[in-house]
Design an enzyme around this catalytic site. Structure first.
Site, PDB file in Angstrom:
ATOM      1  N   HIS A   1      -9.543  34.662  26.159  1.00 35.99           N
ATOM      2  CA  HIS A   1     -10.332  33.518  26.080  1.00 35.99           C
ATOM      3  C   HIS A   1     -10.092  32.743  24.874  1.00 35.99           C
ATOM      4  O   HIS A   1     -10.961  31.817  24.398  1.00 35.99           O
ATOM      5  CB  HIS A   1     -11.905  34.041  25.644  1.00 35.99           C
ATOM      6  CG  HIS A   1     -12.352  35.225  26.328  1.00 35.99           C
ATOM      7  ND1 HIS A   1     -12.977  35.162  27.673  1.00 35.99           N
ATOM      8  CD2 HIS A   1     -12.068  36.716  26.073  1.00 35.99           C
ATOM      9  CE1 HIS A   1     -13.322  36.433  28.218  1.00 35.99           C
ATOM     10  NE2 HIS A   1     -12.655  37.161  27.342  1.00 35.99           N
TER      11      HIS A   1
ATOM     12  N   SER B   1       6.831   8.542  21.325  1.00 34.32           N
ATOM     13  CA  SER B   1       5.583   7.925  21.645  1.00 34.32           C
ATOM     14  C   SER B   1       6.017   6.164  21.025  1.00 34.32           C
ATOM     15  O   SER B   1       6.560   5.830  20.215  1.00 34.32           O
ATOM     16  CB  SER B   1       4.387   7.811  20.887  1.00 34.32           C
ATOM     17  OG  SER B   1       3.462   6.752  20.850  1.00 34.32           O
TER      18      SER B   1
ATOM     19  N   LYS C   1       5.135  10.838  16.566  1.00 37.41           N
ATOM     20  CA  LYS C   1       4.865  11.695  17.808  1.00 37.41           C
ATOM     21  C   LYS C   1       6.230  12.239  18.376  1.00 37.41           C
ATOM     22  O   LYS C   1       7.171  11.792  18.354  1.00 37.41           O
ATOM     23  CB  LYS C   1       4.281  10.865  18.947  1.00 37.41           C
ATOM     24  CG  LYS C   1       2.676  10.557  18.735  1.00 37.41           C
ATOM     25  CD  LYS C   1       1.768  11.922  18.530  1.00 37.41           C
ATOM     26  CE  LYS C   1       1.712  12.643  20.021  1.00 37.41           C
ATOM     27  NZ  LYS C   1       0.668  11.875  20.612  1.00 37.41           N
TER      28      LYS C   1
ATOM     29  N   GLU D   1       4.662  19.191  30.136  1.00 38.52           N
ATOM     30  CA  GLU D   1       3.468  18.680  30.724  1.00 38.52           C
ATOM     31  C   GLU D   1       3.832  18.116  32.156  1.00 38.52           C
ATOM     32  O   GLU D   1       2.856  18.284  32.997  1.00 38.52           O
ATOM     33  CB  GLU D   1       3.124  17.290  29.946  1.00 38.52           C
ATOM     34  CG  GLU D   1       2.435  17.698  28.779  1.00 38.52           C
ATOM     35  CD  GLU D   1       2.410  16.367  27.732  1.00 38.52           C
ATOM     36  OE1 GLU D   1       1.457  15.684  28.031  1.00 38.52           O
ATOM     37  OE2 GLU D   1       3.352  16.227  26.849  1.00 38.52           O
TER      38      GLU D   1
ATOM     39  N   TYR E   1       6.566  23.546  70.547  1.00 37.20           N
ATOM     40  CA  TYR E   1       7.008  22.587  69.434  1.00 37.20           C
ATOM     41  C   TYR E   1       6.027  21.376  69.548  1.00 37.20           C
ATOM     42  O   TYR E   1       5.567  21.011  70.752  1.00 37.20           O
ATOM     43  CB  TYR E   1       8.493  22.170  69.615  1.00 37.20           C
ATOM     44  CG  TYR E   1       8.867  21.037  68.668  1.00 37.20           C
ATOM     45  CD1 TYR E   1       9.166  21.227  67.343  1.00 37.20           C
ATOM     46  CD2 TYR E   1       8.824  19.505  69.030  1.00 37.20           C
ATOM     47  CE1 TYR E   1       9.588  19.872  66.548  1.00 37.20           C
ATOM     48  CE2 TYR E   1       9.018  18.781  68.448  1.00 37.20           C
ATOM     49  CZ  TYR E   1       9.255  18.935  67.024  1.00 37.20           C
ATOM     50  OH  TYR E   1       9.742  17.743  66.068  1.00 37.20           O
TER      51      TYR E   1
ATOM     52  N   GLN F   1       7.603  17.992  62.386  1.00 31.52           N
ATOM     53  CA  GLN F   1       8.733  17.193  61.570  1.00 31.52           C
ATOM     54  C   GLN F   1       8.278  17.071  60.246  1.00 31.52           C
ATOM     55  O   GLN F   1       9.179  16.886  59.078  1.00 31.52           O
ATOM     56  CB  GLN F   1       8.834  15.708  62.093  1.00 31.52           C
ATOM     57  CG  GLN F   1       9.792  14.875  61.557  1.00 31.52           C
ATOM     58  CD  GLN F   1      10.080  13.663  62.363  1.00 31.52           C
ATOM     59  OE1 GLN F   1      10.796  13.877  63.392  1.00 31.52           O
ATOM     60  NE2 GLN F   1       9.665  12.508  62.224  1.00 31.52           N
TER      61      GLN F   1
HETATM   62  N1  ARG Z   1      13.092  15.429  64.085  1.00 26.23           N
HETATM   63  C1  ARG Z   1      12.564  16.445  64.771  1.00 26.23           C
HETATM   64  C2  ARG Z   1      11.809  17.225  63.845  1.00 26.23           C
HETATM   65  O1  ARG Z   1      12.053  17.517  62.587  1.00 26.23           O
HETATM   66  C3  ARG Z   1      13.493  17.215  65.474  1.00 26.23           C
HETATM   67  C4  ARG Z   1      12.934  17.941  66.543  1.00 26.23           C
HETATM   68  C5  ARG Z   1      12.577  16.837  67.619  1.00 26.23           C
HETATM   69  N2  ARG Z   1      12.271  17.322  68.847  1.00 26.23           N
HETATM   70  C6  ARG Z   1      11.836  16.577  69.712  1.00 26.23           C
HETATM   71  N3  ARG Z   1      11.320  17.235  70.813  1.00 26.23           N
HETATM   72  N4  ARG Z   1      11.445  15.561  69.516  1.00 26.23           N
HETATM   73  O2  ARG Z   1      11.088  18.312  64.158  1.00 26.23           O
END
Ligand code: ARG
Length: 450
Positions: free
Chosen positions: A154, A275, A281, A288, A315, A320
């Site tokens: 504390h 400073s 200072k 920090e 995907y 990205q």
């Molecule tokens: N620049 C894209 C990423 O980082 C690469 C993969 C892109 N794939 C796609 N089908 N557009 O994810």
């Protein structure tokens, strides 16, 4: 250059380009080339490329690799991403055969591969840096010898401990941070190449061969998982964030220690700032900023977790954004580890004596060792402490008579147990705040560093 012009009648709008292109992947150049080299070798091995074709591609890729290494590689604003840039350059170097490189591959598995190669390497670097900082802490722990300080709970003085014990607490924390990076390697060290766009390929690819060439410990078990998952990236950033949090706590203490009020430490001129207004200072800006930057790395972790949470397989371009977050987290940690290590190493420690009240628990435990129930001992010492505090005195100044009046089982010689140094000397808990424990810890920590 885009890799997907075929079905488009118009070129990309300038705004589309500005919004979708992120050049932060350029640092993956060397990894991208390495991945392409391994891919080319595999395509030749399974007979998809002729010997001549693969030789041409490898010749071009070697050249790109040299350019990547030397910094000569010339980027074009028209390169959509690092993968496009490499393929564009390959066309320039070897001509039409460059069009065969992307056989059986997608940027979806390619970008995962590049990032895994990158993280595997940066992970090793971060592990080394954490160990360096631990070495600085061990060195300081040795330098301060048997200097005694108060431990705090504390932010109130609690018990007497060796300063070395306090410093070594951070060595233990940092070694766990290191171990987390090491453990994360298992999840990162898996090759995704061969997963293609989402389902693999109808060509006779050999993902295990690519994995072996690139020295991966494993290969994906499910192509959809391979291209859609970023948990290992998030885990890496968690490792960064947790390490930053450790650094932030250490920073907070260094900031307090450097204050006039604590007066525990002085850090070197080269690692402190002045400073513009107040000539006297000497500010602990590195600590920090390490504390402040921790907030931004926690932000990176939040971004990566949030990035994944609503994504359907497989995907999606959202992914990205993973690179900016992980690169920022990793870069920030790398610099923080180095800067804070320098600052700590420049430190001299000169803490004041702890308050003479830090031995209150010691006195209670003396009573316990004579058969007095702990609650009764606590009560008696509490009464003694209250009386002394009211008179502006501490336990270290208590007389034999005062001890006797506080509890009949206290003896005149107990006054000798009431200094911070005596408290540390009497400490017996393994891993506790004693010099014997510090010695054992130094030995164990050295072993874990080796
Ligand atoms: N620049 C894209 C990423 O980082 C690469 C993969 C892109 N794939 C796609 N089908 N557009 O994810």
């Amino acid at each position: 250059m885009t890799l997907w012009g075929g079905r488009f009648e118009e070129g990309p709008a300038e705004l589309l380009w500005r919004f979708t292109v992120d050049h932060s992947d350029r640092r993956l150049l060397a990894d991208d080339v390495r991945g392409s080299q391994a891919h080319t070798l595999m395509l030749a091995e399974v007979g998809i490329l002729s010997f001549e074709e693969s030789a041409e591609l490898l010749r071009g890729l070697d050249r790109v690799s040299v350019e990547a290494e030397s910094g000569e590689f010339v980027w074009s604003d028209d390169d959509e991403d690092v993968h496009s840039a490499v393929e564009r350059r390959l066309y320039e170097l070897v001509g039409e055969v460059a069009g065969k490189l992307h056989t059986g591959r997608s940027r979806n598995d390619q970008v995962c591969l590049d990032l895994r190669l990158y993280l595997r390497r940066s992970l090793d670097a971060r592990v080394g840096q954490i160990e360096d900082l631990v070495r600085v802490l061990l060195g300081k722990a040795e330098d301060v010898g048997d200097t005694v300080v108060a431990s705090y709970t504390h932010v109130q003085q609690a018990q007497a401990v060796p300063l070395a014990h306090h410093l070594l607490a951070y060595a233990w924390m940092l070694l766990r941070d290191r171990d987390r990076f090491v453990a994360a390697r298992d999840r990162i060290d898996v090759s995704p190449l061969g997963a293609g766009a989402s389902a693999g390929s109808n060509l006779p690819l050999d993902p295990a061969a690519v994995a072996a060439t690139l020295d991966f410990a494993g290969v994906f078990g499910n192509s959809m998982d391979a291209v859609a998952s970023r948990d290992s990236v998030a885990e890496y950033v968690f490792c960064c964030a947790q390490t930053m949090v450790t650094l932030s706590r250490l920073s907070e203490e260094m900031i307090l220690w450097a204050s006039e009020e604590y007066g525990w430490a002085t850090f070197g001129d080269a690692f402190t700032t002045g400073s513009s207004a107040m000539p006297q200072k000497k500010n602990p800006d590195i600590a920090e900023l390490a504390r402040g930057k921790t907030a931004t790395v926690i932000g990176d972790l939040t971004a990566l977790l949030t990035l994944q949470k609503g994504l359907p397989l497989t995907y999606n371009r959202d992914l990205q954004e993973d690179k900016r977050a992980v690169f920022h987290a990793d870069d920030t940690l790398a610099l923080a580890l180095a800067a804070l290590g320098g600052m700590l190493d420049s430190g001299r420690f000169h803490p004041p004596e702890p308050s003479g009240m830090v031995t209150a628990l010691d006195l209670a435990e003396i009573l316990v060792s004579r058969g007095v129930p702990f609650r009764e001992a606590h009560e008696a010492v509490g009464g003694l402490v209250a009386g002394l505090a009211a008179a502006g005195r501490t336990l270290a100044e208590a007389t034999a008579e005062e001890l006797g009046a506080a509890h009949e089982r206290l003896l005149p010689e107990d006054v000798e147990a009431l200094t911070p140094a005596a408290s540390v000397a009497a400490r017996v808990t393994p891993g506790g705040g004693s010099m014997e424990s510090v010695r054992v810890q130094l030995e164990e920590l050295r072993k874990r560093l080796a």
